[in-house]
Motif scaffolding. Structure first.
Motif, mmCIF file in Angstrom:
data_model
loop_
_atom_site.group_PDB
_atom_site.id
_atom_site.type_symbol
_atom_site.label_atom_id
_atom_site.label_comp_id
_atom_site.label_asym_id
_atom_site.label_seq_id
_atom_site.Cartn_x
_atom_site.Cartn_y
_atom_site.Cartn_z
ATOM 1 N N GLU A 1 29.067 48.432 39.710
ATOM 2 C CA GLU A 1 29.066 49.793 40.236
ATOM 3 C C GLU A 1 29.565 49.847 41.677
ATOM 4 O O GLU A 1 30.384 50.685 42.026
ATOM 5 N N ARG A 2 29.098 48.915 42.501
ATOM 6 C CA ARG A 2 29.407 48.978 43.928
ATOM 7 C C ARG A 2 30.841 48.544 44.229
ATOM 8 O O ARG A 2 31.537 49.140 45.046
ATOM 9 N N ASP A 3 31.281 47.472 43.543
ATOM 10 C CA ASP A 3 32.574 46.874 43.878
ATOM 11 C C ASP A 3 33.572 46.903 42.733
ATOM 12 O O ASP A 3 34.608 46.233 42.802
ATOM 13 N N ALA A 4 33.293 47.640 41.676
ATOM 14 C CA ALA A 4 34.230 47.857 40.554
ATOM 15 C C ALA A 4 34.601 46.570 39.812
ATOM 16 O O ALA A 4 35.670 46.484 39.221
ATOM 17 N N HIS A 5 33.701 45.571 39.807
ATOM 18 C CA HIS A 5 33.977 44.367 39.033
ATOM 19 C C HIS A 5 33.858 44.689 37.542
ATOM 20 O O HIS A 5 32.865 45.264 37.101
ATOM 21 N N VAL A 6 34.864 44.300 36.770
ATOM 22 C CA VAL A 6 34.815 44.491 35.322
ATOM 23 C C VAL A 6 34.072 43.343 34.661
ATOM 24 O O VAL A 6 33.323 43.529 33.710
ATOM 25 N N ARG A 7 34.279 42.120 35.179
ATOM 26 C CA ARG A 7 33.652 40.946 34.597
ATOM 27 C C ARG A 7 32.777 40.250 35.640
ATOM 28 O O ARG A 7 33.141 40.178 36.815
ATOM 29 N N ILE B 1 43.994 29.861 39.881
ATOM 30 C CA ILE B 1 43.053 30.978 39.760
ATOM 31 C C ILE B 1 41.829 30.664 40.608
ATOM 32 O O ILE B 1 41.230 29.587 40.484
ATOM 33 N N ALA B 2 41.472 31.581 41.479
ATOM 34 C CA ALA B 2 40.222 31.482 42.228
ATOM 35 C C ALA B 2 39.364 32.670 41.847
ATOM 36 O O ALA B 2 39.784 33.821 41.998
ATOM 37 N N ASP B 3 38.191 32.398 41.329
ATOM 38 C CA ASP B 3 37.318 33.503 40.920
ATOM 39 C C ASP B 3 35.886 32.997 40.836
ATOM 40 O O ASP B 3 35.598 31.856 41.199
ATOM 41 N N PHE B 4 34.993 33.845 40.342
ATOM 42 C CA PHE B 4 33.577 33.501 40.322
ATOM 43 C C PHE B 4 33.162 32.836 39.018
ATOM 44 O O PHE B 4 33.689 33.148 37.938
ATOM 45 N N ALA B 5 32.211 31.931 39.123
ATOM 46 C CA ALA B 5 31.518 31.419 37.946
ATOM 47 C C ALA B 5 30.612 32.530 37.406
ATOM 48 O O ALA B 5 30.333 33.514 38.098
ATOM 49 N N PRO B 6 30.153 32.418 36.171
ATOM 50 C CA PRO B 6 29.266 33.456 35.618
ATOM 51 C C PRO B 6 28.055 33.697 36.510
ATOM 52 O O PRO B 6 27.449 32.767 37.039
ATOM 53 N N HIS B 7 27.726 34.965 36.693
ATOM 54 C CA HIS B 7 26.582 35.341 37.524
ATOM 55 C C HIS B 7 25.955 36.613 36.965
ATOM 56 O O HIS B 7 26.465 37.206 36.003
ATOM 57 N N HIS C 1 40.736 35.942 43.385
ATOM 58 C CA HIS C 1 39.698 36.977 43.252
ATOM 59 C C HIS C 1 40.263 38.262 42.662
ATOM 60 O O HIS C 1 39.979 39.367 43.139
ATOM 61 N N VAL C 2 41.077 38.095 41.629
ATOM 62 C CA VAL C 2 41.712 39.231 40.951
ATOM 63 C C VAL C 2 41.198 39.375 39.526
ATOM 64 O O VAL C 2 41.007 40.482 39.033
ATOM 65 N N LEU C 3 40.952 38.239 38.860
ATOM 66 C CA LEU C 3 40.686 38.273 37.424
ATOM 67 C C LEU C 3 39.432 39.068 37.074
ATOM 68 O O LEU C 3 39.372 39.695 36.018
ATOM 69 N N HIS C 4 38.428 39.080 37.957
ATOM 70 C CA HIS C 4 37.205 39.817 37.613
ATOM 71 C C HIS C 4 37.407 41.332 37.681
ATOM 72 O O HIS C 4 36.543 42.093 37.249
ATOM 73 N N PHE C 5 38.535 41.785 38.242
ATOM 74 C CA PHE C 5 38.868 43.209 38.223
ATOM 75 C C PHE C 5 39.722 43.581 37.005
ATOM 76 O O PHE C 5 39.944 44.765 36.745
ATOM 77 N N ALA C 6 40.244 42.593 36.283
ATOM 78 C CA ALA C 6 41.195 42.844 35.195
ATOM 79 C C ALA C 6 40.474 43.305 33.939
ATOM 80 O O ALA C 6 39.490 42.690 33.520
ATOM 81 N N GLU C 7 40.999 44.369 33.319
ATOM 82 C CA GLU C 7 40.397 44.820 32.063
ATOM 83 C C GLU C 7 40.735 43.874 30.923
ATOM 84 O O GLU C 7 40.035 43.826 29.915
#
Length: 315
Positions: free
Chosen positions: A259-265, A246-252, A219-225
């Protein structure tokens, strides 16, 4: 001949050349391109469309944002080689580089501020997204019984991955940019003699080439620029046959997470992750999908393509 004409027409504009050079460095949203170029988003969008139509760029919609990546390699590669061959002093390139660094710094600062202010809630926040015990069990199954050797947890946060897998490793290293996160991780992992925590950047891991056997991005990659660069750096640190999980989210489309959780992707498609791994010299070995909630979690396991694996793949 028709395709060549389309490509040359697309590149017959200084702004479009600048856009292509910027996207060669990292995927950017249309808004970020507009910020770097000092132009309006509608104008930049028109330029991007022309480059996409020529096969030089590709657009990917994520919520209300549109990210721009490089297009088809057979179109991009010869153009990139020509541009590199003609490289010289260019005041636009210098200015664009400086503004791109500012965009990246803004992204990193926003994420760092969020992490510092939410460090104490981090494990609870993760559990809201998806059943974390389900993710952890699936990660353990994907890693299997194979020895972990030297384990590096990239973006370790409060150290949960080290807590979970550290005892199976010969040695373990957790890295994070947030000193507050590391403070909590140290409290959680005290007494673990084989575990080290260090403050470092995921794009500059404090490891020699090939120094790790297993790397985790949980759960790191969605924060990466720059997700591609993060994967490439993890690959650099892995030895031949080493594994990246890698553990992360599928497209959503949960736009509020920006805005709330600073997700870049807003999540990643299988083909995106596979392409980044391939470019970094990693071979995709396994993909798992964990549904059952508003956010679907994906697990991607890739191996460093050393000589032995390349022989197997070629057979």
């Amino acid at each position: 001949m028709t395709r060549a004409l389309d490509i040359f027409r697309a590149l017959g504009d200084a702004t479009r050349l600048r856009i292509l050079q910027l996207v060669r460095r990292m995927e950017l949203s249309v808004g970020e391109l507009a910020q770097v170029l000092g132009q309006s988003q509608p104008r930049v969008s028109r330029h991007v469309k022309i480059l996409c139509d020529a096969g030089l760029l590709a657009r990917r919609k994520e919520g209300s944002w549109v990210f721009v990546a490089l297009g088809q390699s057979d179109a991009v590669a010869p153009v990139a080689a020509a541009l590199d061959g003609w490289a010289g002093e260019d005041h636009w390139a210098v200015a664009d580089t400086a503004r791109l660094q500012a965009v990246r710094a803004d992204r990193a600062a926003a994420a760092a501020t969020w992490f510092e202010s939410h460090a104490g809630e981090w494990d609870a926040i993760r559990s809201l997204h998806v059943a974390e015990e389900q993710v952890e069990a699936a990660m353990a199954a994907v890693l299997g019984e194979e020895p972990l050797g030297m384990l590096v947890d990239i973006g370790t946060g409060t150290g949960r991955m080290l807590e979970l897998f550290g005892e199976r490793a010969a040695s373990a290293l957790g890295i994070d940019r947030s000193s507050e996160m590391l403070r909590l991780a140290r409290a959680k992992l005290q007494g673990r003699g084989n575990t080290e925590l260090r403050q470092a950047d995921l794009y500059k891991l404090p490891l020699a080439d090939g120094g790790a056997d297993v790397a985790i991005l949980h759960h790191v990659l969605h924060f990466a620029e720059d997700p591609a660069a993060a994967i490439a750096e993890a690959a650099r640190a892995l030895g031949d046959g080493g594994r990246l999980l890698i553990a992360d989210f599928a497209p959503h489309d949960r736009e509020e997470l920006r805005e709330r959780d600073a997700h870049v992707r807003l999540g990643f498609a299988d083909e995106q992750v596979a392409a980044w791994c391939d470019a970094a010299g990693l071979m995709m070995a396994r993909v798992e999908t964990l549904g059952g909630s508003e956010l679907t979690v994906k697990l991607w396991l890739a191996r460093k393509a050393g000589p032995a694996l390349k022989k197997v793949a070629a057979a």
